[in-house]
Structures are given as structure tokens and as C-alpha cells.
Design a protein around this motif. Sequence first.
Motif, PDB file in Angstrom:
ATOM      1  N   MET A 136      44.295  61.628 107.919  1.00  0.00           N
ATOM      2  CA  MET A 136      43.468  62.244 106.875  1.00  0.00           C
ATOM      3  C   MET A 136      44.350  62.571 105.681  1.00  0.00           C
ATOM      4  N   PRO A 137      43.996  62.112 104.490  1.00  0.00           N
ATOM      5  CA  PRO A 137      44.828  62.400 103.312  1.00  0.00           C
ATOM      6  C   PRO A 137      44.757  63.865 102.915  1.00  0.00           C
ATOM      7  N   SER A 138      45.800  64.323 102.251  1.00  0.00           N
ATOM      8  CA  SER A 138      45.807  65.687 101.710  1.00  0.00           C
ATOM      9  C   SER A 138      44.964  65.732 100.441  1.00  0.00           C
ATOM     10  N   TYR A 139      44.251  66.851 100.267  1.00  0.00           N
ATOM     11  CA  TYR A 139      43.451  67.037  99.057  1.00  0.00           C
ATOM     12  C   TYR A 139      44.025  68.186  98.235  1.00  0.00           C
ATOM     13  N   ASP A 140      45.366  68.309  98.254  1.00  0.00           N
ATOM     14  CA  ASP A 140      45.995  69.381  97.493  1.00  0.00           C
ATOM     15  C   ASP A 140      45.939  69.132  95.982  1.00  0.00           C
ATOM     16  N   TRP A 141      45.480  67.939  95.608  1.00  0.00           N
ATOM     17  CA  TRP A 141      45.292  67.646  94.186  1.00  0.00           C
ATOM     18  C   TRP A 141      43.996  68.254  93.646  1.00  0.00           C
ATOM     19  N   MET A 142      43.122  68.688  94.550  1.00  0.00           N
ATOM     20  CA  MET A 142      41.853  69.283  94.128  1.00  0.00           C
ATOM     21  C   MET A 142      42.059  70.679  93.544  1.00  0.00           C
ATOM     22  N   GLN A 143      41.121  71.071  92.728  1.00  0.00           N
ATOM     23  CA  GLN A 143      41.126  72.435  92.221  1.00  0.00           C
ATOM     24  C   GLN A 143      40.735  73.394  93.349  1.00  0.00           C
ATOM     25  N   PRO A 144      41.289  74.615  93.365  1.00  0.00           N
ATOM     26  CA  PRO A 144      40.932  75.588  94.402  1.00  0.00           C
ATOM     27  C   PRO A 144      39.422  75.793  94.516  1.00  0.00           C
TER      28      PRO A 144
END
Length: 294
Positions: A136-144
Motif C-alpha cells: 500500500m503506498p504512503s499518502y503522506d503527500w495528502m493534506q491533513p
Amino acid sequence: MRELKILAVVVALTLITYWGVEPFAHSQMHPHVAAADFTFSDVKKDVEDVTALQGDATNGEALVTANCTACHSIESKGFPQVMDNASSAAAYGVTPPDLGSAGKLYDATYLAAFIKNPAVASKVAHKFVDGRAHPMPSYDWMQPQEIADMVAYLKSIAPKEMTNKEVFTDACQRCHAIKYADMKGGSMAAFTPNADIKHYMGKLPPDLSQYIKSRGHEYLETFVNDPQKHLEGTAMPRVGLNEESQAQAISYLEEIGESKKAEREELGPKFLIYMVIFAIFGFLWKASKWRDVH
């Protein structure tokens, strides 16, 4: 009186042996670990910018649909599996879970942390080094706010109640079988085929039919909450179940592996009373019949 003295010696030696040896043996087999942490305090700081926000379930639905349903099913909302279990396992290493119950099963803090960085949240980052990537890819690029919206949506579609079996199925059965739960139909076989899960995990995860007996309730509670406490470096991920869901999963293991527990516990005191009465009658009979021998 000699018999009573012999009994006293036997009891004393038994107690000395038990209290001198058993605690040491137990400490080696089941070392003490910290209690289960259902607040997931180690990732709280990572997602405090998310958990401080009020999620918007409507926006979360659009985000989950766009980012998650390519791999995950949500049967309750009309998103079936993209591939069958075997094909999914061949593609990802393990069958992705249906997200319909995620908001019920998992702690909200953990869910946010898992969306942000699944390898870190599940404590298996040590597995994914030297170019290996978590399926599963990380979605740390998303806004909080976007992550907060996704969590809000998953919680909004989650069922209000689930049976113990349903919790186990959704939380554990992707990797673990529990064959004693359904000897004929095989419906409790692991969703991920053995060869795929063995390759993904490094070894075949155990069938859990008798784990409540071989490990015990306390061990399972701390192990499921954080496997690294007991087996540092293990490939089993931290699942992230909230306290209620974890209790239900362990209760299901008790239903299957300890189905006679209540009956056994009820019989135990009766058996001990019988043995005491039998011993008293045995001693009185010996005293009356063998008095002359001494």
C-alpha cells in the motif's frame, strides 16, 4: 500421624518447586511486556495535525473512491473486489481488505497514521528496505484535512455492530486460517493462498484454532496490539484494532479453541471437593483397617 507428616512434606516440596521454578520458566517463555496501548501513542505525534481536524465524510467519500477502490473493495457501498483473492495476493503479496468495516475495527488515530505511512504505522518498516516497497503506498503527500476526511468517511460507512466472527474475518483472516471453526466447508481458510502469504511474510502464518490455549489471553492481547513487543523483527504487522474489536477477535478464538471453558471451570471445584472427600474416606478406612499393622 505419619501420613499427615508425609503429606505435609510432599505439599511443601511441591510448593517450593512451583514457586521456585515456575515463575522463572514463565519469565523465559513469556517475558513481561508493557500492557496493550490502544491509544497508539507512538504515532499520535505523526498525525496530530490530522486528528486535530474535523473530518468531512462527503469529501472523504470522493477521496476514498479516487484513491482506494482501485485495490480495495467496499462491498457495502457497491465497490466489489477488483480481482479474486488469489489474483490480488499474486499482485500485492497479500489480499487487500474490504474497507467497509475499517471505521468500526480500527482506532481512528491508527487509521490516519496507516493512510499516511502504512509501513511505519504497522511497525513493519524493517521489512521494506533495499528498494522493497509496502504494497500500500504512503499518502503522506495528502493534506491533513484530506486524511481526516477519509477517516471520517470510513467511520461513517462502518457497521454499528459486528459479531465476533465478523471481526475475526475482517481483521485476521486475510493471513490466518482457523480451520476448527468450519471443518467441513473450509470457509475459515485464509483469504491469501499459502504460497503467496509465505513469500510475503517469510513464513506461513499459523492456523489460530488453538492459539487461545497455546498462548493464553494475556499474551494474545499484547501480541495482537503490538507483535514487536514479543517478537522483535517479526513480519506480522500491528493490526491497529481498537480495544473493543480486539476483545471480540480474541473472544472468537475462545469460542473456537476453548468451547468447553465454562463447563471445565464449573467442573473443576466439584472435582476438587470430590478428591478431598475421597481422601478423607480413604484415610478413615485405612485407620480402621490397618491400625493393627502399626
